[in-house]
Design a protein around this motif. Structure first.
Motif, PDB file in Angstrom:
ATOM      1  N   GLY A  36       0.823  -1.215   0.000  1.00 49.84           N
ATOM      2  CA  GLY A  36       0.000   0.000   0.000  1.00 49.84           C
ATOM      3  C   GLY A  36       0.847   1.251   0.000  1.00 49.84           C
ATOM      4  N   ALA A  37       1.966   1.228   0.757  1.00 54.79           N
ATOM      5  CA  ALA A  37       2.849   2.395   0.778  1.00 54.79           C
ATOM      6  C   ALA A  37       3.477   2.629  -0.588  1.00 54.79           C
ATOM      7  N   VAL A  38       3.850   1.546  -1.278  1.00 53.00           N
ATOM      8  CA  VAL A  38       4.408   1.685  -2.628  1.00 53.00           C
ATOM      9  C   VAL A  38       3.401   2.361  -3.554  1.00 53.00           C
ATOM     10  N   LEU A  39       2.165   1.865  -3.533  1.00 58.53           N
ATOM     11  CA  LEU A  39       1.140   2.423  -4.410  1.00 58.53           C
ATOM     12  C   LEU A  39       0.852   3.881  -4.069  1.00 58.53           C
ATOM     13  N   ALA A  40       0.828   4.208  -2.769  1.00 58.10           N
ATOM     14  CA  ALA A  40       0.557   5.593  -2.372  1.00 58.10           C
ATOM     15  C   ALA A  40       1.666   6.531  -2.832  1.00 58.10           C
ATOM     16  N   VAL A  41       2.918   6.084  -2.786  1.00 55.31           N
ATOM     17  CA  VAL A  41       4.029   6.917  -3.254  1.00 55.31           C
ATOM     18  C   VAL A  41       3.932   7.123  -4.759  1.00 55.31           C
ATOM     19  N   LEU A  42       3.610   6.060  -5.506  1.00 57.56           N
ATOM     20  CA  LEU A  42       3.476   6.191  -6.956  1.00 57.56           C
ATOM     21  C   LEU A  42       2.320   7.127  -7.314  1.00 57.56           C
ATOM     22  N   LEU A  43       1.285   7.141  -6.460  1.00 61.14           N
ATOM     23  CA  LEU A  43       0.127   7.970  -6.753  1.00 61.14           C
ATOM     24  C   LEU A  43       0.348   9.421  -6.360  1.00 61.14           C
ATOM     25  N   PHE A  44       0.884   9.661  -5.167  1.00 60.38           N
ATOM     26  CA  PHE A  44       0.995  11.035  -4.648  1.00 60.38           C
ATOM     27  C   PHE A  44       2.399  11.616  -4.769  1.00 60.38           C
ATOM     28  N   ARG A  45       3.385  10.764  -4.992  1.00 61.02           N
ATOM     29  CA  ARG A  45       4.786  11.176  -5.144  1.00 61.02           C
ATOM     30  C   ARG A  45       5.277  11.977  -3.926  1.00 61.02           C
ATOM     31  N   ARG A  46       4.885  11.531  -2.732  1.00 62.54           N
ATOM     32  CA  ARG A  46       5.326  12.129  -1.464  1.00 62.54           C
ATOM     33  C   ARG A  46       5.756  10.996  -0.512  1.00 62.54           C
ATOM     34  N   PRO A  47       6.942  10.458  -0.698  1.00 67.44           N
ATOM     35  CA  PRO A  47       7.347   9.264   0.062  1.00 67.44           C
ATOM     36  C   PRO A  47       7.424   9.488   1.576  1.00 67.44           C
ATOM     37  N   VAL A  48       7.904  10.639   2.029  1.00 66.76           N
ATOM     38  CA  VAL A  48       8.033  10.870   3.471  1.00 66.76           C
ATOM     39  C   VAL A  48       6.653  10.981   4.114  1.00 66.76           C
ATOM     40  N   THR A  49       5.774  11.718   3.467  1.00 65.80           N
ATOM     41  CA  THR A  49       4.425  11.869   4.002  1.00 65.80           C
ATOM     42  C   THR A  49       3.690  10.527   4.007  1.00 65.80           C
ATOM     43  N   VAL A  50       3.864   9.743   2.940  1.00 65.18           N
ATOM     44  CA  VAL A  50       3.214   8.430   2.870  1.00 65.18           C
ATOM     45  C   VAL A  50       3.720   7.518   3.983  1.00 65.18           C
ATOM     46  N   ALA A  51       5.043   7.499   4.204  1.00 69.88           N
ATOM     47  CA  ALA A  51       5.596   6.664   5.273  1.00 69.88           C
ATOM     48  C   ALA A  51       5.017   7.062   6.620  1.00 69.88           C
ATOM     49  N   ALA A  52       4.926   8.381   6.879  1.00 66.27           N
ATOM     50  CA  ALA A  52       4.370   8.850   8.149  1.00 66.27           C
ATOM     51  C   ALA A  52       2.889   8.511   8.254  1.00 66.27           C
ATOM     52  N   ALA A  53       2.154   8.642   7.147  1.00 64.50           N
ATOM     53  CA  ALA A  53       0.720   8.359   7.177  1.00 64.50           C
ATOM     54  C   ALA A  53       0.457   6.882   7.460  1.00 64.50           C
ATOM     55  N   PHE A  54       1.193   6.012   6.817  1.00 65.75           N
ATOM     56  CA  PHE A  54       1.004   4.576   7.059  1.00 65.75           C
ATOM     57  C   PHE A  54       1.487   4.182   8.458  1.00 65.75           C
ATOM     58  N   GLY A  55       2.513   4.879   8.954  1.00 69.20           N
ATOM     59  CA  GLY A  55       2.924   4.635  10.339  1.00 69.20           C
ATOM     60  C   GLY A  55       1.841   5.049  11.321  1.00 69.20           C
ATOM     61  N   ALA A  56       1.211   6.195  11.062  1.00 74.18           N
ATOM     62  CA  ALA A  56       0.106   6.643  11.913  1.00 74.18           C
ATOM     63  C   ALA A  56      -1.070   5.682  11.813  1.00 74.18           C
ATOM     64  N   LEU A  57      -1.335   5.167  10.612  1.00 73.98           N
ATOM     65  CA  LEU A  57      -2.391   4.178  10.430  1.00 73.98           C
ATOM     66  C   LEU A  57      -2.102   2.927  11.258  1.00 73.98           C
ATOM     67  N   SER A  58      -0.847   2.520  11.308  1.00 73.86           N
ATOM     68  CA  SER A  58      -0.454   1.359  12.119  1.00 73.86           C
ATOM     69  C   SER A  58      -0.771   1.597  13.594  1.00 73.86           C
ATOM     70  N   GLY A  59      -0.410   2.794  14.102  1.00 74.89           N
ATOM     71  CA  GLY A  59      -0.707   3.101  15.493  1.00 74.89           C
ATOM     72  C   GLY A  59      -2.193   3.096  15.768  1.00 74.89           C
ATOM     73  N   ALA A  60      -2.994   3.645  14.824  1.00 72.82           N
ATOM     74  CA  ALA A  60      -4.442   3.671  15.002  1.00 72.82           C
ATOM     75  C   ALA A  60      -5.016   2.253  15.021  1.00 72.82           C
ATOM     76  N   VAL A  61      -4.471   1.374  14.179  1.00 75.58           N
ATOM     77  CA  VAL A  61      -4.936  -0.013  14.139  1.00 75.58           C
ATOM     78  C   VAL A  61      -4.665  -0.720  15.467  1.00 75.58           C
ATOM     79  N   GLU A  62      -3.455  -0.551  16.000  1.00 74.54           N
ATOM     80  CA  GLU A  62      -3.122  -1.217  17.264  1.00 74.54           C
ATOM     81  C   GLU A  62      -3.965  -0.668  18.418  1.00 74.54           C
ATOM     82  N   LEU A  63      -4.221   0.634  18.410  1.00 73.57           N
ATOM     83  CA  LEU A  63      -5.090   1.200  19.447  1.00 73.57           C
ATOM     84  C   LEU A  63      -6.503   0.648  19.331  1.00 73.57           C
TER      85      LEU A  63
END
Length: 425
Positions: free
Chosen positions: A99-126
């Motif tokens: 999903g992170a690969v596809l999001a980077v190819l779509l939005f071309r913002r790798p740092v923001t995508v990495a942070a967004a998916f990391g935040a999604l991970s935290g939300a999932v565990e909570l």
């Protein structure tokens, strides 16, 4: 790309009933509208649709109700030895990386995508911790998810570089990504710190495994002891193990009787033969005492060393048995170590009761027997007719104690201070 690592995902299917069907339904519900909206807005739809399907897969695998997990508001904070090579960790990496690969190819913002998916991970565990989902919140999963997000974003950035497509507004991407990561860390970390109870499942599993291994070793030891006590031909019928502090208390049932002891100290505590009748043997009292001594020195060397031995007969005639008692005294104070044997005139041990402890350090005795009797008589108004001086634990501390009996009431008196021990008698 979204189904990369499918062989790892198979490991979770059995733990979440209906996972595949639920994923297909959720993917259709999310991907089809995404594609239609993209086409209506004349936007490229394949990447958007694939990203929507990947997000559906993440939610299906992580948030569908399962049949495992901790209590609500708990999270596993234990870190296994192979944190990024276990099947569970590989599954979480495989879930988040595509999903992170596809999001980077779509939005071309790798740092923001990495942070967004990391935040999604935290939300999932909570969500797994707060909700009654039958799923386990885990710091290990959070780390694996974040690793998948970073690896996927890096892979997407490399793909853009190889296609000579530079990231969109790299400075802005960096600022947004770092800011989002900081906010996510503070928010998720704050909730974990204030509301979530930490549970070290790894340590619990290690303790359970050690306990199981220790119980198996204890079974082998008690089986050997049973044969040594009851003789050859002894057959095990079952064992029961109970945890007692840092040790195990184990009781074994055999075809010849019951025996119990503690592990890993390897100290026997009691035994009782199923045949408790005396034997018509020919051993004299002296020979019985010698047989008891050999048995005691074999199985209870710590109890015998420095102890006085007393023997008395039980019953009379050819089937009488003998009780052989071992007690140790230090400065006339009976120590807590004990050993009582019952043995027949054939040298067969019918049973025993033992207490194996080190001699405690005691304060000096200042109250003699006469003074103890006087104190007891003053307290009860009854004449004292028996006394004994022994080491006894009082409120967790070993003390020399006079037990003074009057026939109706026993009084416990501290032999070092002369104070009556409350609650005893």
């Amino acid at each position: 790309m979204c189904f990369e690592g499918a062989h790892v995902i198979e490991a979770s299917i059995s733990a979440v009933p209906g996972l595949i069907v639920s994923f297909v339904i959720l993917a259709v519900l999310v991907a089809v509208p995404t594609a239609l909206v993209a086409k209506a807005r004349k936007k490229p739809w394949p990447l958007r649709t694939a990203l929507a399907a990947c997000l559906a897969g993440i939610f299906a695998v992580t948030l569908l109700p399962g049949d495992a997990g901790l209590e609500s508001w708990q999270c596993d904070t234990g870190m296994p030895t192979h944190v990024f090579t276990s099947a569970s960790s590989l599954l979480n990496i495989a879930l988040f990386a595509p999903g992170a690969v596809l999001a980077v190819l779509l939005f071309r913002r790798p740092v923001t995508v990495a942070a967004a998916f990391g935040a999604l991970s935290g939300a999932v565990e909570l969500a797994q911790s707060v909700g009654h989902l039958g799923r386990s919140c885990s710091v290990t999963d959070l780390a694996a998810n974040a690793t998948g997000a970073v690896l996927g974003s890096a892979a997407g950035a490399v793909w853009l570089y190889r296609r000579r497509q530079s990231p969109a507004e790299p400075v802005r991407d960096l600022v947004w990504g770092v800011s989002l990561a900081a906010v996510a860390v503070l928010a998720v970390g704050g909730v974990f710190q204030s509301r979530i109870d930490s549970v070290d499942v790894v340590a619990m599993d290690d303790r359970m495994r050690d306990l199981a291994e220790s119980a198996a070793q204890a079974d082998e030891w008690i089986a050997t002891a049973a044969k040594g006590v009851f003789g050859s031909g002894t057959e095990m019928r079952g064992t029961a193990t109970k945890k007692d502090g840092s040790r195990l208390k184990i009781t074994a049932e055999t075809n010849r009787g019951t025996i119990s002891g503690t592990w890993p100290q390897k100290t026997l505590e009691s035994a009782r033969s199923s045949n408790a009748r005396g034997d018509e043997g020919s051993l004299s009292e002296k020979e019985v005492a010698a047989a008891a001594e050999r048995f005691a020195r074999t199985w209870f060397p710590r109890n015998v060393a420095g102890s006085d031995r007393r023997i008395r007969s039980i019953g009379d005639g050819p089937t009488r048995a003998y009780t052989v008692v071992y007690r140790r005294y230090t400065d006339k104070v009976m120590m807590p170590v004990r050993l009582d044997l019952t043995i027949t005139t054939t040298g067969r041990v019918i049973g025993f009761s033992a207490r194996t402890v080190d001699d405690p350090a005691l304060p000096r005795v200042t109250i003699d027997e006469a003074k103890a009797k006087t104190l007891a008589e003053d307290a009860t108004g009854l004449p004292a007719d028996s006394t004994s001086l022994l080491a006894q634990q009082v409120k967790g501390e070993w003390r020399p104690v006079w037990w003074v009996g009057s026939g109706k009431q026993d009084i416990a008196i501290d032999a070092a201070t002369g104070e009556r021990i409350a609650g005893e008698g």
